[in-house]
Design a protein around this motif. Structure first.
Motif, PDB file in Angstrom:
ATOM      1  N   PRO A  25       0.817  -1.214   0.000  1.00 57.46           N
ATOM      2  CA  PRO A  25       0.000   0.000   0.000  1.00 57.46           C
ATOM      3  C   PRO A  25       0.851   1.265   0.000  1.00 57.46           C
ATOM      4  O   PRO A  25       2.059   1.223   0.253  1.00 57.46           O
ATOM      5  N   HIS A  26       0.195   2.392  -0.254  1.00 51.47           N
ATOM      6  CA  HIS A  26       0.886   3.687  -0.314  1.00 51.47           C
ATOM      7  C   HIS A  26       1.528   4.040   1.028  1.00 51.47           C
ATOM      8  O   HIS A  26       2.663   4.515   1.081  1.00 51.47           O
ATOM      9  N   VAL A  27       0.814   3.797   2.123  1.00 53.97           N
ATOM     10  CA  VAL A  27       1.347   4.043   3.464  1.00 53.97           C
ATOM     11  C   VAL A  27       1.358   2.716   4.215  1.00 53.97           C
ATOM     12  O   VAL A  27       0.306   2.103   4.412  1.00 53.97           O
ATOM     13  N   GLY A  28       2.534   2.277   4.601  1.00 51.23           N
ATOM     14  CA  GLY A  28       2.659   1.055   5.389  1.00 51.23           C
ATOM     15  C   GLY A  28       3.102   1.387   6.801  1.00 51.23           C
ATOM     16  O   GLY A  28       4.080   2.130   6.991  1.00 51.23           O
ATOM     17  N   VAL A  29       2.391   0.883   7.792  1.00 52.80           N
ATOM     18  CA  VAL A  29       2.702   1.157   9.194  1.00 52.80           C
ATOM     19  C   VAL A  29       3.146  -0.149   9.853  1.00 52.80           C
ATOM     20  O   VAL A  29       2.372  -1.105   9.919  1.00 52.80           O
TER      21      VAL A  29
END
Length: 443
Positions: free
Chosen positions: A174-178
């Motif tokens: 995904p665009h933002v991975g946490v």
């Protein structure tokens, strides 16, 4: 929709498998193969949809009639049967892969880790709502990912909680991975700790420079996973990070959030808040607004949930803590003298580190043990030279009564470090029983 080569097989027909069937039918797939070891009951389907069903010990025979297979998360993907299927030209995919390739969402945030995933995705949603940014939660938390495509919108941000089961073999990020704290879990499914962590790494492994990787730099496994991402990095930790947290506050971009100003309890939640704020920052939202919003965020049920105070005793419901490291995080946040209700069903977890921590806490005054693990936990605590009262009880009712005996000025914490089976159907039923017992306490 990018057409999947058919016939399309659905491997595993639980909640996720049923969601996959609904998705395939919605998008015009006519030839479908359903495979599950357990008996299968199909919903009503259009007359032109042909479904073959394979169940029982030979359910994987359905692979021979499939060209593409959508694997449900709980099905181990590295079996010999699935290897042969792919070697013979078959294609293996998953709900998360399809979603990431098909969604119209202007951005997708994926959150993984061993602890805190559910809390963090709900914090991100809470913060984005305050910033007036449309968003929705799915994946391992809420609804299956493919259900989110029913009313997909380019105006919306999708927030996915992702387990190692869902991430294993995923070829897109995904665009933002946490990446939250990653330790060890699910070794009854994964073949090794390395395989578990390698699965987690797929969250960020395929990211590009335009993407963002948010990670906790103080946890070596998480930092190692983040190092595999080519995205822009945003770190949180106790020092020299983009967001810095301590036992009672966090700071980001010159703004401070004090735990005492928040509705939630538990110092470890500041880590989750730091991760959530960095994710919101990566999405371009207003950080001060998001930070202010987190003051009103309330705990998810059974996750260090404050249930009130009666007769001067505070009650905390952390029934979701089914692993020793979850309980370790919970007890570190306790400030009052407290009694701990510990124990449950057996997963052969190692209680050594938990026992060492518990005997070091001056505010821990009593341990009430329940469940199949009680004897082994007691032995572990004795080996760690525990000097406080510890007793085994046959049920939660009696353990609760014992824990309340510390009286006014104390707290009672249910944080079992174990699953619930044997005494309860699941952690929710266990948590509901604790809440019922709290409600019966008379002021």
């Amino acid at each position: 929709m990018q057409k999947l080569a058919g016939p399309v097989g659905i491997l595993g027909f639980g909640i996720e498998g049923k969601s996959t069937l609904d998705y395939l039918v919605r998008n015009g797939e006519k030839e479908i193969v359903v495979m599950d070891k357990n008996p299968v009951t199909l919903p009503a389907l259009p007359s032109d949809v042909n479904v073959k069903i394979f169940t029982g010990e030979k359910y994987l025979d359905g692979l021979k009639d499939s060209v593409t297979v959508v694997r449900s998360a709980g099905v181990y993907p590295l079996s010999n049967e699935l290897f042969r299927f792919q070697m013979n030209g078959g294609s293996l995919t998953s709900q998360i892969e399809i979603f990431l390739n098909e969604t119209k969402s202007k951005s997708v945030v994926g959150v993984t880790g061993t602890l805190g995933k559910g809390s963090t995705v709900s914090m991100i949603r809470h913060a984005l709502n305050a910033c007036k940014i449309p968003c929705i939660i799915g994946g391992n938390f809420g609804v299956p990912a493919l259900d989110l495509l029913k009313d997909d919108s380019p105006e919306r941000i999708s927030i996915l909680e992702l387990s190692s089961f869902q991430l294993m073999t995923l070829p897109v990020s995904p665009h933002v991975g946490v990446v939250l704290r990653v330790s060890t879990e699910h070794l009854d499914w994964h073949k090794s700790v390395e395989e578990y962590r390698d699965a987690k790494a797929n969250l960020v492994r395929w990211q590009k420079r335009k993407d963002y990787c948010v990670y906790i730099q103080d946890a070596a496994p998480s930092a190692a996973i983040a190092a595999q991402s080519g995205a822009q990095k945003l770190s949180y930790g106790t020092k020299d990070a983009d967001a810095i947290f301590s036992s009672d506050s966090l700071s980001i971009d010159g703004y401070e959030l004090k735990l005492s100003d928040c509705k939630i309890r538990g110092a470890y939640q500041l880590e989750n808040m730091a991760a959530a704020l960095l994710a919101v920052k990566a999405l371009g939202a207003d950080v001060p607004t998001a930070l202010q919003a987190l003051k009103s965020y309330e705990s998810l049920p059974f996750r260090m949930e404050f249930k009130g105070e009666k007769n001067g005793i505070e009650f905390y419901n952390d029934s979701y803590a089914t692993r020793p490291d979850a309980t370790m995080a919970a007890v570190k946040s306790m400030r009052r003298p407290f009694a701990l209700i510990l124990g449950g069903s057996e997963k052969n977890a190692d209680f050594t580190e938990l026992s060492k921590l518990l005997v070091s806490l001056p505010q821990l005054k009593k341990i009430s043990l329940i469940g199949a693990t009680a004897e082994r936990m007691l032995a572990s605590l004795n080996e760690a030279n525990a000097q406080i009262p510890m007793h085994i009880f046959p049920n939660l009712d009696e353990a609760f009564a014992d824990a309340c005996s510390l009286g006014a000025g104390s707290a009672v914490l249910l944080s079992p470090a174990c699953a619930s089976f044997g005494l309860f159907k699941n952690y929710k039923v266990r948590g509901e029983k604790f809440n019922e017992l709290v409600s019966l306490v008379r002021n």
